[in-house]
Design a protein around this motif. Structure first.
Motif, short mmCIF file in Angstrom:
data_model
loop_
_atom_site.label_atom_id
_atom_site.label_comp_id
_atom_site.label_asym_id
_atom_site.label_seq_id
_atom_site.Cartn_x
_atom_site.Cartn_y
_atom_site.Cartn_z
N ALA A 9 0.84 -1.20 0.00
CA ALA A 9 0.00 0.00 0.00
C ALA A 9 0.87 1.24 0.00
CB ALA A 9 -0.90 0.01 1.23
N LEU A 15 -0.50 -5.30 1.33
CA LEU A 15 -1.90 -5.59 1.07
C LEU A 15 -2.08 -7.06 0.71
CD1 LEU A 15 -2.90 -2.56 -1.18
CD2 LEU A 15 -3.53 -2.94 1.19
N PRO A 88 -10.07 0.63 -0.69
CA PRO A 88 -8.62 0.84 -0.70
C PRO A 88 -8.03 0.76 0.70
CG PRO A 88 -9.71 2.44 -2.10
CD PRO A 88 -10.78 1.71 -1.36
N GLY A 89 -6.93 0.04 0.82
CA GLY A 89 -6.28 -0.15 2.10
C GLY A 89 -6.58 -1.49 2.75
#
Length: 109
Positions: A9, A15, A88-89
């Motif tokens: 990330a 990730l 996202p993340g």
């Protein structure tokens, strides 16, 4: 072929990590996390001394003949990021992405 694939990330945490199941699997995870520390040290050092911008270059991270493999991985990663159901993340949990990575991995005997 690859023995370990990691997606990082922008905040510098993994990730996705996948490695060929071997007795050295822990070593690959350790290498990924150690590499994250090296990148973080480089970035923080440049923030302190902006005079030398050349220090940001980490070197070629993959052989140029593996470009097609990298491109395939990048396209699959882009598909994951463009998925409206992906936050996202979060850790990547896509069967399609996992399938692409599995196809890139060295098959252990």
């Amino acid at each position: 072929m690859a023995v370990c694939v990691a997606v990082i990330a922008k905040e510098n945490y993994p990730l996705y990590i996948r490695s060929v199941p071997t007795q050295n699997e822990l070593k690959f995870h350790y290498t990924v996390h150690t590499s994250l520390d090296v990148v973080e040290e480089k970035v923080s050092a440049v923030g302190k001394a902006l005079a030398d911008q050349r220090e940001l270059y980490l070197g070629l991270l993959y052989p140029t003949e593996d470009y097609k493999m990298f491109r395939k991985l990048h396209n699959s990663f882009t598909d994951v990021m463009c998925n409206p159901f992906y936050n996202p993340g979060d850790a990547i949990q896509s069967r399609a992405f996992d399938s692409v990575v599995s196809g890139m991995m060295v098959q252990a005997c």
